[in-house]
Design a protein around this motif. Structure first.
Motif, PDB file in Angstrom:
ATOM      1  N   LYS A  72       0.801  -1.223   0.000  1.00  0.00           N
ATOM      2  CA  LYS A  72       0.000   0.000   0.000  1.00  0.00           C
ATOM      3  C   LYS A  72       0.832   1.270   0.000  1.00  0.00           C
ATOM      4  O   LYS A  72       0.305   2.347  -0.227  1.00  0.00           O
ATOM      5  N   GLN A  73       2.098   1.143   0.279  1.00  0.00           N
ATOM      6  CA  GLN A  73       2.920   2.328   0.454  1.00  0.00           C
ATOM      7  C   GLN A  73       4.341   2.064  -0.021  1.00  0.00           C
ATOM      8  O   GLN A  73       4.916   1.024   0.282  1.00  0.00           O
ATOM      9  N   GLN A  74       4.886   3.023  -0.740  1.00  0.00           N
ATOM     10  CA  GLN A  74       6.291   2.939  -1.128  1.00  0.00           C
ATOM     11  C   GLN A  74       7.139   3.303   0.081  1.00  0.00           C
ATOM     12  O   GLN A  74       6.850   4.259   0.803  1.00  0.00           O
ATOM     13  N   VAL A  75       8.172   2.534   0.314  1.00  0.00           N
ATOM     14  CA  VAL A  75       9.053   2.785   1.450  1.00  0.00           C
ATOM     15  C   VAL A  75      10.143   3.766   1.020  1.00  0.00           C
ATOM     16  O   VAL A  75      10.764   3.598  -0.015  1.00  0.00           O
ATOM     17  N   ARG A  76      10.345   4.777   1.842  1.00  0.00           N
ATOM     18  CA  ARG A  76      11.376   5.769   1.553  1.00  0.00           C
ATOM     19  C   ARG A  76      12.310   5.914   2.731  1.00  0.00           C
ATOM     20  O   ARG A  76      11.881   5.872   3.875  1.00  0.00           O
ATOM     21  N   VAL A  77      13.553   6.074   2.428  1.00  0.00           N
ATOM     22  CA  VAL A  77      14.534   6.428   3.447  1.00  0.00           C
ATOM     23  C   VAL A  77      14.755   7.922   3.286  1.00  0.00           C
ATOM     24  O   VAL A  77      15.282   8.380   2.282  1.00  0.00           O
ATOM     25  N   LEU A  78      14.317   8.661   4.269  1.00  0.00           N
ATOM     26  CA  LEU A  78      14.445  10.107   4.200  1.00  0.00           C
ATOM     27  C   LEU A  78      15.689  10.553   4.952  1.00  0.00           C
ATOM     28  O   LEU A  78      15.937  10.123   6.077  1.00  0.00           O
ATOM     29  N   GLN A  79      16.461  11.374   4.305  1.00  0.00           N
ATOM     30  CA  GLN A  79      17.634  12.002   4.893  1.00  0.00           C
ATOM     31  C   GLN A  79      18.639  10.999   5.482  1.00  0.00           C
ATOM     32  O   GLN A  79      18.996  11.075   6.660  1.00  0.00           O
ATOM     33  N   PRO A  80      19.116  10.069   4.661  1.00  0.00           N
ATOM     34  CA  PRO A  80      20.084   9.095   5.176  1.00  0.00           C
ATOM     35  C   PRO A  80      21.368   9.742   5.688  1.00  0.00           C
ATOM     36  O   PRO A  80      22.057   9.166   6.525  1.00  0.00           O
ATOM     37  N   HIS A  81      21.658  10.938   5.216  1.00  0.00           N
ATOM     38  CA  HIS A  81      22.865  11.631   5.680  1.00  0.00           C
ATOM     39  C   HIS A  81      22.774  12.013   7.152  1.00  0.00           C
ATOM     40  O   HIS A  81      23.787  12.254   7.791  1.00  0.00           O
ATOM     41  N   ARG A  82      21.583  12.032   7.707  1.00  0.00           N
ATOM     42  CA  ARG A  82      21.430  12.332   9.137  1.00  0.00           C
ATOM     43  C   ARG A  82      21.616  11.097  10.002  1.00  0.00           C
ATOM     44  O   ARG A  82      21.754  11.200  11.200  1.00  0.00           O
ATOM     45  N   ILE A  83      21.571   9.932   9.387  1.00  0.00           N
ATOM     46  CA  ILE A  83      21.661   8.672  10.113  1.00  0.00           C
ATOM     47  C   ILE A  83      23.074   8.109  10.049  1.00  0.00           C
ATOM     48  O   ILE A  83      23.544   7.477  10.973  1.00  0.00           O
ATOM     49  N   ASP A  84      23.764   8.375   8.927  1.00  0.00           N
ATOM     50  CA  ASP A  84      25.088   7.796   8.725  1.00  0.00           C
ATOM     51  C   ASP A  84      25.938   8.789   7.940  1.00  0.00           C
ATOM     52  O   ASP A  84      25.497   9.313   6.914  1.00  0.00           O
TER      53      ASP A  84
END
Length: 95
Positions: free
Chosen positions: A64-76
């Motif tokens: 039902k929903q596309q998965v997005r990784v938002l702002q990976p630069h904030r995580i790694d």
């Protein structure tokens, strides 16, 4: 206009005409593998890193929903390094 080793006159013309162009060899094969591995491993994280830190991957109904990784630069930090790669800057500055 000074074109670079990454961007040809045809690339620039295509960009000016169509609003986009595809540039090869911005990242090396090794860098691309590292990026791919990062995002494949990212799916295994237990913390809530998807949809801007609100859900874990296993909480998303991917039918039902596309998965997005938002702002990976904030995580790694590697994410930030990929965004700030000198070849990326060169392409953007030239276009």
């Amino acid at each position: 206009m000074n074109l670079t080793s990454l961007i040809s006159a045809a690339d620039k013309e295509h960009y000016d005409t169509n609003g986009y162009c595809i540039i090869d060899d911005v990242y090396s094969a090794e860098e691309l593998q590292e990026i791919e591995d990062f995002f494949e491993n990212f799916k295994e994280r237990e913390d809530k890193t998807f949809e801007n830190g609100h859900v874990r991957l296993d909480e998303v109904d991917r039918t039902k929903q596309q998965v997005r990784v938002l702002q990976p630069h904030r995580i790694d930090e590697r994410g930030m390094n990929w965004f700030l790669h000198p070849n990326v800057a060169e392409v953007l500055e030239t276009l």
